[in-house]
Design an enzyme around this catalytic site. Sequence first.
Site, PDB file in Angstrom:
ATOM      1  N   CYS A 182       6.515   0.912   2.235  1.00  0.00           N
ATOM      2  CA  CYS A 182       6.960   1.324   3.555  1.00  0.00           C
ATOM      3  C   CYS A 182       8.226   2.178   3.420  1.00  0.00           C
ATOM      4  O   CYS A 182       8.141   3.301   2.924  1.00  0.00           O
ATOM      5  CB  CYS A 182       7.159   0.111   4.461  1.00  0.00           C
ATOM      6  N   HIS A 184       1.684  -2.568   3.746  1.00  0.00           N
ATOM      7  CA  HIS A 184       2.404  -3.736   3.223  1.00  0.00           C
ATOM      8  C   HIS A 184       1.458  -4.656   2.439  1.00  0.00           C
ATOM      9  O   HIS A 184       0.936  -5.634   2.996  1.00  0.00           O
ATOM     10  CB  HIS A 184       3.042  -4.516   4.372  1.00  0.00           C
ATOM     11  N   GLU A 229       2.272  -6.819   0.406  1.00  0.00           N
ATOM     12  CA  GLU A 229       2.957  -8.101   0.176  1.00  0.00           C
ATOM     13  C   GLU A 229       2.831  -9.075   1.337  1.00  0.00           C
ATOM     14  O   GLU A 229       3.189 -10.257   1.218  1.00  0.00           O
ATOM     15  CB  GLU A 229       4.443  -7.850  -0.122  1.00  0.00           C
TER      16      GLU A 229
END
Length: 250
Positions: A88, A178, A180
Site C-alpha cells: 500500500c 494488503h 497481510e
Amino acid sequence: MPDILVVQNSRSGGPGRVGDWLAEAGLALDVVLAHEGAPLPARLGHDAMIMLGGGYLPGDDDRAPWLRDARRLVGQALAEGVPLLGICLGGQMIAEVAGGEVRGAYGAPENGSLPVTIRPEAAADPLFHGLPPVVPAIEHHKDAVVRLPAGAVHLAETERCPYQAFRVGERAWGVQFHPEVLPARVREWRAEGFDPDEVYARAVADEPVSTPVWRRVTGRFARLVVERAAATRAGSRPAGSPAVLVPRPS
C-alpha cells in the site's frame, strides 16, 4: 538467521499474517514502530526490508516526519539490490523513490476483497509466476500509483486501479493491496460509500481462495531473502542485476 527490517507506519498496520509466514520460513523480523517515534536505522543493515501501509502519501513529511528516513532506506534497498516489499503506502513509496508518480485521492477508492488480475508479464516474475489469472485481495486505499518508474514490470491490476503490483529491478516489489490482512481487520475500516457488513462478508468468502496464493508469494519472497543472505555471507555476488539506479530521495 536472515533478518528483515519491517517499517510500521500506523497503529493498526502491522505485518499480520505475512509476518507469521516469514517467521515460519525461518526469518527474523525487526519491526520498527515508526509511527510511535521509534527511530529508523541510519543505514539498512538487514537482509531485506518490508515497508508497510499507512494513511499517508509517501511525501507527507509534515504529517509523518519519519517518512523522509523511510524513503532514504527504500532508496538504499533499490540501489543495492536488497530484497524489498512495499505494501500500500510502501508500494507507493517504492514507485515514487524509483521515479514513478503517486497521487492522493486519485480515481475511485477500493475497499474490501476485490478480484486482482495477474498480467502476462508476471509469467517470468520470481514471486508472481504461475498464479491463477484472477486472485482476490483485500484493498483499502484512495491514493494510487499513476505512473510506474521507467523499466518497472507491471504485474497485476484491477478495474479501478491499474497498478496493483509491480517490480522494480530484480528484487523490489510494490503492491497496492494488503496480503497481510485477514477479514477480521476489515471490520475496523470505514470508508464512505461501502457497507461494512457487505465488505466483511465478501472478504470472508474470498479468504479460502486468496490465502494460499498470498502465502505462496510470501514464501517465494522468503526463499529469495534466504538465498541472497547466504550468498552475501559467503562473500559471493548474488545472481542477477545487483541494483537499479534511482533518483536521490528527497
